[in-house]
Design a protein around this motif. Structure first.
Motif, mmCIF file in Angstrom:
data_model
loop_
_atom_site.group_PDB
_atom_site.id
_atom_site.type_symbol
_atom_site.label_atom_id
_atom_site.label_comp_id
_atom_site.label_asym_id
_atom_site.label_seq_id
_atom_site.Cartn_x
_atom_site.Cartn_y
_atom_site.Cartn_z
ATOM 1 N N ASP A 4 0.865 -1.095 0.058
ATOM 2 C CA ASP A 4 -0.047 0.050 -0.099
ATOM 3 C C ASP A 4 1.061 1.347 0.125
ATOM 4 O O ASP A 4 0.221 2.379 0.055
ATOM 5 N N VAL A 32 -2.888 2.689 -10.129
ATOM 6 C CA VAL A 32 -3.633 1.632 -10.915
ATOM 7 C C VAL A 32 -2.693 0.359 -10.886
ATOM 8 O O VAL A 32 -3.249 -0.828 -11.030
ATOM 9 N N THR A 39 -1.039 -0.632 -8.551
ATOM 10 C CA THR A 39 -0.890 -1.378 -7.335
ATOM 11 C C THR A 39 -2.226 -2.427 -7.367
ATOM 12 O O THR A 39 -2.044 -3.453 -6.982
ATOM 13 N N TYR A 40 -3.362 -1.857 -8.005
ATOM 14 C CA TYR A 40 -4.403 -2.881 -8.196
ATOM 15 C C TYR A 40 -4.067 -3.994 -9.093
ATOM 16 O O TYR A 40 -4.254 -4.924 -8.836
ATOM 17 N N ALA A 81 -1.720 -6.533 -8.160
ATOM 18 C CA ALA A 81 -2.081 -7.440 -7.133
ATOM 19 C C ALA A 81 -2.903 -8.497 -7.804
ATOM 20 O O ALA A 81 -2.873 -9.697 -7.099
ATOM 21 N N ILE A 104 -13.417 -8.919 -6.507
ATOM 22 C CA ILE A 104 -12.192 -8.182 -6.026
ATOM 23 C C ILE A 104 -11.120 -8.414 -7.326
ATOM 24 O O ILE A 104 -10.471 -7.563 -7.731
ATOM 25 N N GLU A 128 -9.736 -5.562 -9.825
ATOM 26 C CA GLU A 128 -8.358 -5.266 -9.716
ATOM 27 C C GLU A 128 -7.874 -5.388 -11.312
ATOM 28 O O GLU A 128 -7.019 -4.568 -11.836
ATOM 29 N N SER A 176 -9.107 -2.364 -13.281
ATOM 30 C CA SER A 176 -8.794 -0.900 -12.992
ATOM 31 C C SER A 176 -8.294 0.005 -13.878
ATOM 32 O O SER A 176 -8.523 1.107 -13.967
ATOM 33 N N PHE A 236 -13.511 3.126 -5.780
ATOM 34 C CA PHE A 236 -12.120 2.605 -5.139
ATOM 35 C C PHE A 236 -12.196 3.067 -3.625
ATOM 36 O O PHE A 236 -11.893 2.069 -2.930
ATOM 37 N N HIS A 294 -12.186 0.206 -0.347
ATOM 38 C CA HIS A 294 -11.318 0.198 0.771
ATOM 39 C C HIS A 294 -11.920 0.440 2.299
ATOM 40 O O HIS A 294 -11.510 -0.108 3.149
ATOM 41 N N HIS A 303 -2.124 4.621 0.407
ATOM 42 C CA HIS A 303 -2.552 4.477 -0.952
ATOM 43 C C HIS A 303 -3.888 5.268 -1.274
ATOM 44 O O HIS A 303 -4.168 5.998 -2.413
#
Length: 281
Positions: free
Chosen positions: A112, A152, A154-155, A158, A205, A209, A212, A230, A234, A248
């Motif tokens: 994050d 983006v 990061t998503y 992941a 999820i 992701e 995104s 988004f 969270h 994040h």
């Protein structure tokens, strides 16, 4: 290339810079003060990250950790004022970068912080900017675009990691069930028994992701709504398993027209003052 340098008002990057530097100070005092304890830990437990090995960074000791803490705290608060944006900005980035290396070199590495670190790295390149500055700037546009890309990534990465290490079975496994057993809230334990709900959540999820990056091709009105989604994602995550992703979420502000919100607040304050200035009767 124009897309990478699409100009934005300087005031937008000034507002983001203030939020980022204030959170840096808050992070040191509230969210990661435990890093200071690493200065007293046996050096044999230090397992430096790859970048720390490449840069030959020293093993943390009490003097190093305490020095970084106090200098970084002072620099972050000073940088939040907008003064000396390059000197203070680069100082904050380098010290916070080392702070994160010390934090993450003893086991778990949090993802994050990636977009937040990118924000710290690019904000000093924008130069001087003030909240009320509405002059378009390609330099500010590039900096915000880099933060957006990091958010983006990061998503998306992941999801890639889930598929790489867990395979498609990740979506039908017991990932959320284990997370709820380990750190679930009362709300999570209340809804977890609903048949297939956690499986559907895992599929959702993964879909979220992987898709995104589509946020970049949406019109601004819809992009703002997607960014609101988004944030809601969270919020739900925190309400279920108390994972906040706060750094994040600060970086996610790079998608929003912050100067417009600031203008609305200023206008409301002005109207309130005008009403109070009008004599009664």
């Amino acid at each position: 290339m124009k897309w990478l340098f699409a100009p934005v008002p300087r005031g937008r990057v000034a507002l983001l810079r203030t939020a980022v530097y204030l959170f840096t100070a808050l992070d040191l005092v509230v969210f990661t003060p435990w890093v200071r304890a690493h200065g007293s830990v046996d050096g044999e437990l230090y397992q430096p990250l790859w970048i720390a090995r490449v840069l030959h960074l020293p093993v943390p000791d009490s003097l190093l950790v305490q020095s970084i803490f106090w200098v970084l705290l002072a620099a972050a608060l000073a940088a939040a004022t907008g003064r000396a944006p390059r000197l203070l900005g680069w100082t904050v980035f380098l010290l916070y970068f080392e702070w994160m290396i010390i934090a993450m070199s003893y086991g778990k590495v949090d993802h994050d912080r990636f977009a937040f670190l990118v924000a710290l790295a690019v904000l000093p390149t924008c130069g001087a900017a003030r909240w009320r500055d509405r002059e378009p700037s390609e330099r500010a546009g590039w900096a915000l675009r880099m933060v957006q890309l990091a958010v983006v990534a990061t998503y998306f990465l992941a999801a890639w990691a889930k598929l790489r290490y867990g395979g498609p079975e990740w979506m039908t496994g017991s990932v959320l069930a284990r997370a709820i057993l380990r750190r679930g809230t009362e709300l999570a334990h209340l809804i977890a028994p609903v048949p297939y709900l956690l499986i559907l959540a895992q599929i959702g999820i993964m879909a979220f992701e992987l898709t995104s990056p589509l946020v970049f091709v949406l019109p601004e009105k819809w992009r703002t709504r997607v960014v609101a989604f988004f944030y809601s994602f969270h919020l739900v995550t925190f309400s279920m398993i108390t994972i906040s992703f706060l750094p994040h979420l600060v970086a996610l502000l790079a998608f929003l027209p912050l100067e417009r919100a600031a203008d609305r607040v200023s206008e409301r304050v002005r109207r309130v003052r005008q009403r109070r200035a009008v004599p009664a009767g």
